[in-house]
Write a protein that holds these residues in place. Structure first.
Motif, mmCIF file in Angstrom:
data_model
loop_
_atom_site.group_PDB
_atom_site.id
_atom_site.type_symbol
_atom_site.label_atom_id
_atom_site.label_comp_id
_atom_site.label_asym_id
_atom_site.label_seq_id
_atom_site.Cartn_x
_atom_site.Cartn_y
_atom_site.Cartn_z
ATOM 1 N N ARG A 210 0.431 7.079 -1.340
ATOM 2 C CA ARG A 210 -0.871 7.387 -0.759
ATOM 3 C C ARG A 210 -1.943 7.451 -1.843
ATOM 4 N NH1 ARG A 210 -3.637 12.259 0.466
ATOM 5 N NH2 ARG A 210 -5.155 11.868 2.098
ATOM 6 N N LEU A 213 -2.887 3.931 -2.783
ATOM 7 C CA LEU A 213 -3.733 3.292 -1.769
ATOM 8 C C LEU A 213 -5.151 3.865 -1.804
ATOM 9 C CD1 LEU A 213 -1.268 3.001 1.245
ATOM 10 C CD2 LEU A 213 -1.651 1.434 -0.672
ATOM 11 N N SER A 217 -8.919 2.492 -0.852
ATOM 12 C CA SER A 217 -9.705 3.002 0.284
ATOM 13 C C SER A 217 -10.914 3.802 -0.187
ATOM 14 C CB SER A 217 -8.826 3.845 1.204
ATOM 15 O OG SER A 217 -8.332 4.976 0.526
ATOM 16 N N GLY A 220 -13.753 1.542 -0.442
ATOM 17 C CA GLY A 220 -14.091 0.731 0.727
ATOM 18 C C GLY A 220 -13.365 -0.591 0.806
ATOM 19 N N ILE A 221 -12.169 -0.671 0.177
ATOM 20 C CA ILE A 221 -11.424 -1.932 0.172
ATOM 21 C C ILE A 221 -10.307 -1.863 1.205
ATOM 22 C CG2 ILE A 221 -9.953 -3.465 -1.195
ATOM 23 C CD1 ILE A 221 -11.418 -2.394 -3.691
ATOM 24 N N ASN A 222 -10.342 -2.793 2.140
ATOM 25 C CA ASN A 222 -9.320 -2.859 3.181
ATOM 26 C C ASN A 222 -8.083 -3.590 2.665
ATOM 27 O OD1 ASN A 222 -8.280 -2.492 5.733
ATOM 28 N ND2 ASN A 222 -9.171 -4.397 6.533
ATOM 29 N N LEU A 223 -6.906 -3.169 3.120
ATOM 30 C CA LEU A 223 -5.670 -3.869 2.765
ATOM 31 C C LEU A 223 -5.284 -4.814 3.892
ATOM 32 C CD1 LEU A 223 -3.451 -1.127 1.127
ATOM 33 C CD2 LEU A 223 -5.222 -2.571 0.117
ATOM 34 N N PHE A 287 -18.924 -1.259 2.872
ATOM 35 C CA PHE A 287 -19.259 0.085 3.334
ATOM 36 C C PHE A 287 -20.329 0.677 2.415
ATOM 37 C CE2 PHE A 287 -15.288 -0.821 5.211
ATOM 38 C CZ PHE A 287 -15.290 -0.151 6.413
ATOM 39 N N ASP B 204 -7.495 -2.270 11.829
ATOM 40 C CA ASP B 204 -7.475 -1.919 10.416
ATOM 41 C C ASP B 204 -8.853 -1.558 9.881
ATOM 42 O OD1 ASP B 204 -7.126 -5.268 9.001
ATOM 43 O OD2 ASP B 204 -8.588 -4.402 10.363
ATOM 44 N N HIS B 205 -8.847 -0.529 9.040
ATOM 45 C CA HIS B 205 -10.052 -0.112 8.324
ATOM 46 C C HIS B 205 -9.563 0.416 6.986
ATOM 47 C CE1 HIS B 205 -8.636 3.617 10.173
ATOM 48 N NE2 HIS B 205 -9.227 4.248 9.186
ATOM 49 N N PRO B 206 -10.442 0.416 5.959
ATOM 50 C CA PRO B 206 -9.979 0.866 4.643
ATOM 51 C C PRO B 206 -9.342 2.244 4.756
ATOM 52 C CG PRO B 206 -12.185 -0.029 4.484
ATOM 53 C CD PRO B 206 -11.855 0.065 5.953
ATOM 54 N N GLY B 207 -8.167 2.388 4.201
ATOM 55 C CA GLY B 207 -7.560 3.705 4.180
ATOM 56 C C GLY B 207 -6.797 4.066 5.433
ATOM 57 N N LEU B 209 -3.827 3.099 6.617
ATOM 58 C CA LEU B 209 -2.452 3.466 6.296
ATOM 59 C C LEU B 209 -2.432 4.707 5.412
ATOM 60 C CD1 LEU B 209 0.600 2.968 6.251
ATOM 61 C CD2 LEU B 209 0.228 1.412 4.318
ATOM 62 N N ARG B 210 -3.400 4.781 4.490
ATOM 63 C CA ARG B 210 -3.440 5.941 3.600
ATOM 64 C C ARG B 210 -3.618 7.231 4.398
ATOM 65 N NH1 ARG B 210 -7.611 8.689 0.795
ATOM 66 N NH2 ARG B 210 -6.738 9.782 -1.016
#
Lengths: 310, 310
Positions: A210, A213, A217, A220-223, A287, B204-207, B209-210
């Motif tokens: 976490r 990641l 996040s 503002g970077i999406n995976l 973002f 999906d949005h940044p974070g 999953l986090r």
């Protein structure tokens, strides 16, 4: 350096069709290889300029052979990606009707994609696996099987005809391919890019992944992909293959990778390259607070504070 | 309910050896099945009480066939796990010497485990894949191949002898197996348990999953496995198979799952069961503030505040 591209062969498979979508492929010699490993080794050894291999499939997930080859061994870099919709045609010798089909063949990876169709339309046909979809078509040409599932484009090559086309069990079945070369300066941002990295975790503790990641996040970077792969050090030891939106030339991505390099025992950069799924016009704006300008303005503000000029 | 256990067959493979490690297997009829899917279907249909299948491998990672079967279809629950070290023996017909071996066979999954050994000791031997390691041994018995890689235990069954034992390219090569049954109340905590769940993310949005992982880490829960699997809705659409330390009867785990159920479009509970890697004595104490007592004391404090009794 040889001006050839190695690719996962044989000829006449989806990989070759995807490769020919790249404009630069038209000026290269395209050399089929028997495996992903031999295609990438050709690049590492300098026998080929680049290799073209499948890396992700919407039905089966990450293609582990490819990921494991990129994670280990001498570093390579992804230059381009291609998305190809996968639908099958049922290829037969000219004149064969559906009711004459007793045996069907294709590569094993095709089976989950055509299973429902087979059950509905050819419930009594016997399935035998072929080394590749193209090889299956060849075996039909030779009379060994009655029909093969393959790309419609394979029909002409093997003197067959497509009795049915557009066969696919899952909607949106796609495979993603990548063009892989030796490390070099990544191409300038196209406006719609992704960055691939492999992260290793320190000895596991709650929130370890976490925290990693969070480097993305928080900026503002999406995976787009997170695939764990065993490190080989026993059950429970994994590294993570990650695709993130953006380019290493973006401030936010450069800073995220800087943070990861500090906290991970190992980080492998696999490249920044144009996205195949959308164009620059469709990228949503960053973002609030994550644009290059805002990163630079914030750094200047901290510098002024350190100088007593706030 | 039938008192039989279905397992991924055939007889004489590592799966059967691992299954026989479970004390309860001694009192059950053990029924080999041709695939993971048919073993699990036997449980769903009530033909078997439980099914025993491989789920994770320290060389290849999560076993996607098994994960995908547990993610979809009628819910099933993991009751037990078994860890088995995987080393191969080279089985030959009695009297065969190493220099007489021209062809070798085994299940394709064995190949990455014996590749280096083959290159060093039998560089000229031709590899052909078999349907299972046990099947490879049978084909050696019949004279189709000169040697098979299989568990040493398979030698006696097929009248072969082990020319070499302890063959493995990766140290600590292990496979994890699970006993899967129909949903029921999980067994009480053993003191060293794990909980398996599948999480689906919102768009999906940044974070994204986090944030989900934060439900675990914020409560001091370590993750032991995180494997993404495609949802079938196209490239980039994944759900996550997660193994977390602890038992759903623990306050911190129950609260983490409560939080996930609120924020995920779907959560599938796959069971809480004893860990095979360590015993209760080796579990480290919970992080400060994450014991059952501390969860209860904190809840009482909030209730008192709400009552004006602080």
């Amino acid at each position: 350096m040889s001006a050839s591209y190695a690719y996962l062969g044989p000829e006449g498979t989806f990989t070759e069709v995807a490769l020919r979508r790249l404009p630069e492929a038209a000026t290269r010699e395209l050399v089929p290889q028997v495996s992903v490993q031999s295609a990438l080794d050709a690049v590492r050894d300098g026998a080929a300029e680049a290799a073209f291999v499948p890396i992700e499939n919407s039905v089966e997930g990450g293609i582990t052979t490819t990921l494991d080859e990129l994670v280990a061994g001498r570093p390579l870099m992804i230059y381009r990606e291609v998305l190809l919709s996968i639908t099958f045609a049922l290829l037969v010798r000219p004149g064969t009707g559906l009711d004459a089909i007793r045996t069907v063949t294709a590569h094993p990876a095709a089976q989950p994609q055509v299973r429902n169709w087979l059950t509905a339309r050819l419930p009594d046909a016997r399935w035998e696996s072929a080394a590749s979809n193209a090889d299956g078509a060849r075996l039909v040409q030779e009379g060994r099987y009655d029909a093969a599932f393959a790309g419609e484009f394979a029909a002409a090559r093997y003197g067959l005809e497509a009795l049915e086309t557009g066969i696919h069990d899952a909607e949106n079945a796609q495979t993603r391919f990548v063009l892989v070369g030796r490390p070099a300066r990544p191409a300038a941002p196209s406006g719609a890019d992704k960055t691939s990295v492999v992260l290793w975790q320190r000895a596991d503790h709650p929130g370890g992944l976490r925290d990693l990641l969070g480097e993305f996040s928080g900026r503002g970077i999406n995976l787009m992909l997170l695939q764990s792969r065993p490190t080989g050090a026993g059950i429970g030891n994994y590294c993570f293959c990650i695709d993130a939106e953006g380019h290493i030339a973006d401030r936010r991505m450069a800073e995220a990778l800087t943070g990861l390099k500090r906290v991970c025992p190992e980080v492998r950069f696999l490249g920044s390259y144009p996205r195949a799924d959308i164009g620059a016009a469709d990228v949503r704006p960053p973002f609030a607070g994550t644009s290059d300008e805002e990163f630079m303005a914030a750094a200047e503000w901290v510098a002024r504070c350190q100088d007593g000029r706030f």
